[in-house]
Design a protein around this motif. Sequence first.
Motif, mmCIF file in Angstrom:
data_model
loop_
_atom_site.group_PDB
_atom_site.id
_atom_site.type_symbol
_atom_site.label_atom_id
_atom_site.label_comp_id
_atom_site.label_asym_id
_atom_site.label_seq_id
_atom_site.Cartn_x
_atom_site.Cartn_y
_atom_site.Cartn_z
ATOM 1 N N LEU A 20 1.080 -0.989 0.076
ATOM 2 C CA LEU A 20 -0.098 0.540 -0.162
ATOM 3 C C LEU A 20 0.491 1.473 -0.093
ATOM 4 C CD1 LEU A 20 -2.447 -0.856 2.347
ATOM 5 C CD2 LEU A 20 -2.810 -1.351 0.169
ATOM 6 N N SER A 21 0.287 2.416 -0.507
ATOM 7 C CA SER A 21 0.882 3.433 -0.888
ATOM 8 C C SER A 21 0.166 4.630 -0.035
ATOM 9 C CB SER A 21 1.417 3.896 -2.180
ATOM 10 O OG SER A 21 2.563 2.961 -2.894
ATOM 11 N N CYS A 22 0.447 5.980 -0.336
ATOM 12 C CA CYS A 22 -0.160 7.129 1.064
ATOM 13 C C CYS A 22 0.882 7.904 0.303
ATOM 14 C CB CYS A 22 -0.049 6.446 2.137
ATOM 15 S SG CYS A 22 -0.914 7.555 2.688
ATOM 16 N N VAL A 23 -0.286 8.630 0.342
ATOM 17 C CA VAL A 23 0.593 10.725 0.223
ATOM 18 C C VAL A 23 -0.529 11.482 0.802
ATOM 19 C CG1 VAL A 23 1.588 12.327 -1.595
ATOM 20 C CG2 VAL A 23 2.000 9.517 -2.268
ATOM 21 N N ALA A 24 0.526 12.212 1.461
ATOM 22 C CA ALA A 24 0.075 13.552 2.257
ATOM 23 C C ALA A 24 0.482 15.400 2.228
ATOM 24 C CB ALA A 24 -0.138 12.955 4.021
ATOM 25 N N SER A 25 -1.180 15.572 2.027
ATOM 26 C CA SER A 25 -0.262 17.433 1.640
ATOM 27 C C SER A 25 -0.018 17.950 2.728
ATOM 28 C CB SER A 25 -1.305 17.421 0.932
ATOM 29 O OG SER A 25 -2.693 17.996 1.440
ATOM 30 N N LEU A 26 1.030 18.143 3.209
ATOM 31 C CA LEU A 26 0.947 18.282 4.531
ATOM 32 C C LEU A 26 0.701 19.875 5.074
ATOM 33 C CD1 LEU A 26 4.601 15.964 6.052
ATOM 34 C CD2 LEU A 26 2.188 15.298 6.371
ATOM 35 N N ARG A 27 1.098 20.774 3.994
ATOM 36 C CA ARG A 27 0.170 22.354 4.014
ATOM 37 C C ARG A 27 1.142 22.565 4.816
ATOM 38 N NH1 ARG A 27 -3.153 22.148 -0.133
ATOM 39 N NH2 ARG A 27 -4.783 20.764 0.207
ATOM 40 N N GLY A 28 2.373 22.504 4.785
ATOM 41 C CA GLY A 28 3.120 24.040 4.940
ATOM 42 C C GLY A 28 4.272 23.155 6.050
ATOM 43 N N TYR A 29 3.803 21.980 6.814
ATOM 44 C CA TYR A 29 4.492 21.116 7.934
ATOM 45 C C TYR A 29 5.358 20.490 6.745
ATOM 46 C CZ TYR A 29 0.467 22.614 10.935
ATOM 47 O OH TYR A 29 -0.093 23.201 12.045
ATOM 48 N N THR A 30 6.386 20.619 7.865
ATOM 49 C CA THR A 30 8.290 19.630 7.007
ATOM 50 C C THR A 30 7.586 18.308 7.791
ATOM 51 O OG1 THR A 30 9.283 21.606 7.571
ATOM 52 C CG2 THR A 30 10.103 19.522 7.763
ATOM 53 N N TYR A 31 7.019 17.659 8.846
ATOM 54 C CA TYR A 31 7.320 15.947 9.543
ATOM 55 C C TYR A 31 5.323 16.146 9.455
ATOM 56 C CZ TYR A 31 11.670 16.632 9.560
ATOM 57 O OH TYR A 31 13.477 17.300 8.846
ATOM 58 N N ALA A 32 5.522 15.062 9.749
ATOM 59 C CA ALA A 32 4.528 14.263 10.273
ATOM 60 C C ALA A 32 4.528 12.821 10.443
ATOM 61 C CB ALA A 32 2.853 14.448 9.374
#
Length: 125
Positions: A20-32
């Motif tokens: 499985l793959s996942c991409v998140a748009s972090l909206r300016g945050y560097t890490y999550a």
Amino acid sequence: QVQVTESGGGSVQAGGSLRLSCVASLRGYTYACMGWFRQVPGKEREGVAAIYGGGGGIYYADFVKGRFTISQGGAKNTIFLQMNSLKPEDTAIYYCAADPLIDCSGGSWKTMDYWGQGTQVTVSS
């Protein structure tokens, strides 16, 4: 708002593998903190694994240790879940989650706020 998109589900026979793959748009945050959950209809959603993009933290539920591996892509907003030795009881909708305000530690990975739409994983016996 953080947006999360997962892909890679499908059908496989017991003993097989899926990624499985996942991409998140972090909206300016560097890490999550990013991770995977799963849910079977009629049951509560359960945490599978999580990883902190800033380094250091990888967490697994006991029922997947040794079979599933969570990893991070070259970009800090991309994660993968390699699932090996799949069992029929792994059949579920798998969700990716992300949260830039937590570091996954202390069980916080189970409280992530942003979710993908889910991808079906079906394991036949």
